[in-house]
Design an enzyme around this catalytic site. Structure first.
Site, PDB file in Angstrom:
ATOM      1  N   THR A  37      17.736 -92.493  29.769  1.00  0.00           N
ATOM      2  CA  THR A  37      18.549 -93.174  28.778  1.00  0.00           C
ATOM      3  C   THR A  37      18.280 -94.685  28.820  1.00  0.00           C
ATOM      4  O   THR A  37      17.847 -95.225  29.850  1.00  0.00           O
ATOM      5  CB  THR A  37      20.038 -92.841  29.006  1.00  0.00           C
ATOM      6  OG1 THR A  37      20.797 -93.333  27.905  1.00  0.00           O
ATOM      7  CG2 THR A  37      20.566 -93.433  30.300  1.00  0.00           C
ATOM      8  N   ALA A  38      18.525 -95.341  27.695  1.00  0.00           N
ATOM      9  CA  ALA A  38      18.230 -96.773  27.584  1.00  0.00           C
ATOM     10  C   ALA A  38      18.877 -97.581  28.701  1.00  0.00           C
ATOM     11  O   ALA A  38      18.280 -98.531  29.213  1.00  0.00           O
ATOM     12  CB  ALA A  38      18.682 -97.295  26.225  1.00  0.00           C
ATOM     13  N   GLY A  46      14.819 -90.937  20.999  1.00  0.00           N
ATOM     14  CA  GLY A  46      14.773 -92.033  21.956  1.00  0.00           C
ATOM     15  C   GLY A  46      15.810 -91.794  23.031  1.00  0.00           C
ATOM     16  O   GLY A  46      16.874 -91.241  22.757  1.00  0.00           O
ATOM     17  N   GLY A  47      15.506 -92.168  24.275  1.00  0.00           N
ATOM     18  CA  GLY A  47      16.481 -92.039  25.351  1.00  0.00           C
ATOM     19  C   GLY A  47      16.753 -90.608  25.731  1.00  0.00           C
ATOM     20  O   GLY A  47      15.822 -89.820  25.919  1.00  0.00           O
ATOM     21  N   ASP A  48      18.020 -90.274  25.854  1.00  0.00           N
ATOM     22  CA  ASP A  48      18.464 -88.939  26.264  1.00  0.00           C
ATOM     23  C   ASP A  48      19.213 -88.280  25.103  1.00  0.00           C
ATOM     24  O   ASP A  48      20.057 -88.922  24.485  1.00  0.00           O
ATOM     25  CB  ASP A  48      19.393 -89.088  27.483  1.00  0.00           C
ATOM     26  CG  ASP A  48      19.878 -87.754  27.999  1.00  0.00           C
ATOM     27  OD1 ASP A  48      19.174 -87.170  28.841  1.00  0.00           O
ATOM     28  OD2 ASP A  48      20.938 -87.281  27.561  1.00  0.00           O
ATOM     29  N   PRO A  58      13.177 -94.515  27.056  1.00  0.00           N
ATOM     30  CA  PRO A  58      13.523 -95.779  26.405  1.00  0.00           C
ATOM     31  C   PRO A  58      12.377 -96.493  25.690  1.00  0.00           C
ATOM     32  O   PRO A  58      12.616 -97.500  25.029  1.00  0.00           O
ATOM     33  CB  PRO A  58      14.023 -96.633  27.568  1.00  0.00           C
ATOM     34  CG  PRO A  58      13.343 -96.077  28.770  1.00  0.00           C
ATOM     35  CD  PRO A  58      13.083 -94.629  28.511  1.00  0.00           C
ATOM     36  N   LYS A 112      16.665 -93.291  11.969  1.00  0.00           N
ATOM     37  CA  LYS A 112      17.521 -93.898  11.007  1.00  0.00           C
ATOM     38  C   LYS A 112      17.646 -95.359  11.342  1.00  0.00           C
ATOM     39  O   LYS A 112      18.022 -95.700  12.455  1.00  0.00           O
ATOM     40  CB  LYS A 112      18.899 -93.234  10.970  1.00  0.00           C
ATOM     41  CG  LYS A 112      19.159 -92.368  12.170  1.00  0.00           C
ATOM     42  CD  LYS A 112      20.428 -91.596  12.125  1.00  0.00           C
ATOM     43  CE  LYS A 112      20.357 -90.581  13.207  1.00  0.00           C
ATOM     44  NZ  LYS A 112      21.572 -89.802  13.322  1.00  0.00           N
ATOM     45  N   ILE A 124      23.161 -88.441  25.367  1.00  0.00           N
ATOM     46  CA  ILE A 124      23.891 -89.707  25.503  1.00  0.00           C
ATOM     47  C   ILE A 124      23.669 -90.503  24.216  1.00  0.00           C
ATOM     48  O   ILE A 124      22.612 -91.091  24.010  1.00  0.00           O
ATOM     49  CB  ILE A 124      23.423 -90.512  26.742  1.00  0.00           C
ATOM     50  CG1 ILE A 124      23.720 -89.709  28.027  1.00  0.00           C
ATOM     51  CG2 ILE A 124      24.112 -91.877  26.795  1.00  0.00           C
ATOM     52  CD1 ILE A 124      23.326 -90.414  29.317  1.00  0.00           C
ATOM     53  N   ASP A 168      12.617 -90.427  14.914  1.00  0.00           N
ATOM     54  CA  ASP A 168      13.275 -91.542  14.225  1.00  0.00           C
ATOM     55  C   ASP A 168      12.675 -92.856  14.683  1.00  0.00           C
ATOM     56  O   ASP A 168      11.717 -92.886  15.449  1.00  0.00           O
ATOM     57  CB  ASP A 168      14.790 -91.480  14.433  1.00  0.00           C
ATOM     58  CG  ASP A 168      15.154 -91.396  15.901  1.00  0.00           C
ATOM     59  OD1 ASP A 168      14.584 -92.175  16.687  1.00  0.00           O
ATOM     60  OD2 ASP A 168      15.983 -90.545  16.254  1.00  0.00           O
ATOM     61  N   GLY A 204      13.847-102.759  25.337  1.00  0.00           N
ATOM     62  CA  GLY A 204      13.753-102.571  26.785  1.00  0.00           C
ATOM     63  C   GLY A 204      12.641-101.617  27.182  1.00  0.00           C
ATOM     64  O   GLY A 204      12.436-100.587  26.557  1.00  0.00           O
ATOM     65  N   MET A 238      23.598 -99.906  20.852  1.00  0.00           N
ATOM     66  CA  MET A 238      23.691-100.289  19.436  1.00  0.00           C
ATOM     67  C   MET A 238      24.730-101.380  19.195  1.00  0.00           C
ATOM     68  O   MET A 238      25.502-101.316  18.261  1.00  0.00           O
ATOM     69  CB  MET A 238      24.020 -99.049  18.583  1.00  0.00           C
ATOM     70  CG  MET A 238      22.914 -98.005  18.591  1.00  0.00           C
ATOM     71  SD  MET A 238      23.475 -96.354  18.007  1.00  0.00           S
ATOM     72  CE  MET A 238      24.321 -95.693  19.454  1.00  0.00           C
TER      73      MET A 238
END
Lengths: 252, 252
Positions: free
Chosen positions: B118-119, B88-90, B12, B57, B93, B35, B200, B171
């Site tokens: 994940t976030a 970013g994250g996983d 994250p 993006k 997911i 990204d 986060g 998002m």
């Protein structure tokens, strides 16, 4: 002086999936409380001279009840120790981390929470099953398959038995027949894809792929017994499509 | 000889939440595609002489469309390169990892998928909001708040507007007013707790806590703009109860 408690997610099993933050705290603690979801390879990485306390919990033989674990964390920290509460997966996703910090706060014990890779992420990546996919699953829901004392499951079936999403069931091995049956009763077809991942991310990972209709028999035939995660949804089919063969991980 | 593609979750934001596996691959790659969700601190840990390709993006200005990213991964691997696709994250997911490996498989490119935190896990731990809790949330659902081209949201509101669960919206910053309004229309009270976590786990993390009724105004007043995660459910109240103050992270 009062010590502190570090509530640390150890991830799904593969020690390579530990975070830097987790390992650093593992190497600084005076005492570690761990349960059976922590692999020996991970536990080996805890500081050599830290005291190791096994606090369970195997199913239906809770070595130490949650209330007692909470009390033990407080007691040890009050002795001035740096206490590591090491949890499989992530402390805040079916890890009862919320309950433990409730108690710590009530006693004024300083603490830190370190997230870990939850079993759903780990099993998905190592089994080749995306949890979301633009065409097949726009959402993902995590529930627990742990039965109530009377043996029944407390789940919102109409919410789970839907297309366009992935359902992940933690601790669903022993209630698998009921889980599959209810999802069919509530509207998913018996041909709906489902997979069980045993000991996900470990060298002994096994994946049993089937449908809601036949997964319980397949899992029984394969003799799955270890910590297992159920994944239900069309994303399971992507794995077959992908002829998944990552890192020598074998199918059951 | 053909190269390979490593689809790696960077977690994250906090570089301390990278896994050992992720860092090792980051230090072995020839080229990295990343990204805007990858923090500069994380990108700094990629092998110095690896080529860096920014592929977007930002919202509504997709630097490189997904199909083009897929094609680029194939093209680079076919040049024999070790290609790192850093997410970013996983990756599985809301990371579109499934689509990327579809393309890789179709072209016979070897690949590996490495899960990341994940976030939802990261933000929960750093903001002090358990995602599940025996008394307040027996399940947890992840959805995306990204709007369709016509600006509407494609979500199953009756499934989300329920008690006893935590809803995490990835998002969801730009559709927050619609998200809150629909959840109220479908049955949750305007007083239902909700929180938005911006950036986060980073040093600039901000948490705005409110209710479905007032969170949109609070978020606007705080001027949140960065990557944000919405958490809806009674677990948000635990944070207040806990008087959370972890690691100097400040509230907005």
């Amino acid at each position: 002086a009062v010590g502190e408690v570090w509530l640390v997610g150890a991830g799904p099993g593969d020690p390579d999936l530990l975070t830097f933050k987790a390992l650093r705290l593992m190497q600084q603690c005076d005492v570690v409380l761990h349960d059976r979801l922590i692999s020996p390879q991970v536990l080996d990485l805890v500081r050599r001279d830290a005291r190791r306390l096994f606090v369970g919990k195997a199913r239906s033989q809770h070595a130490v009840p949650q209330e007692q674990i909470n009390a033990e964390l407080v007691r040890l920290a009050q002795q001035g120790l740096r206490v590591l509460r090491l949890k499989g997966g992530d402390p805040f996703i079916f890890g009862r981390g919320g309950e433990e910090i409730d108690t710590l706060m009530a006693h004024g014990i300083p603490f830190q929470v370190v997230p870990g890779i939850t079993a759903a992420s780990g099993c998905a990546a190592y089994a080749g099953i995306p949890l979301t996919h633009r065409d097949h699953a726009q959402s993902c829901v995590f529930v627990t398959g742990h039965a109530r004392k009377d043996g029944t499951l407390d789940l919102h079936w109409d919410q789970l038995a839907r297309r366009g999403q992935t359902v992940v069931v933690y601790m669903g091995l022993h209630t698998l027949p009921a889980l599959c049956a209810e999802l069919i009763v509530h509207g998913l077809p018996p041909q709906w894809p489902a997979a069980m991942v045993e000991e996900g991310t470990s060298p002994s990972q096994r994946v049993v792929v089937g449908t809601l209709g036949d997964l319980p028999q397949r899992v029984e035939a394969a003799g799955l017994k270890g910590a297992s995660l159920l994944i239900v949804g069309e994303v399971v089919r992507l794995r077959e499509h992908l002829a998944w063969n990552a890192g020598g991980v074998k199918d059951a």
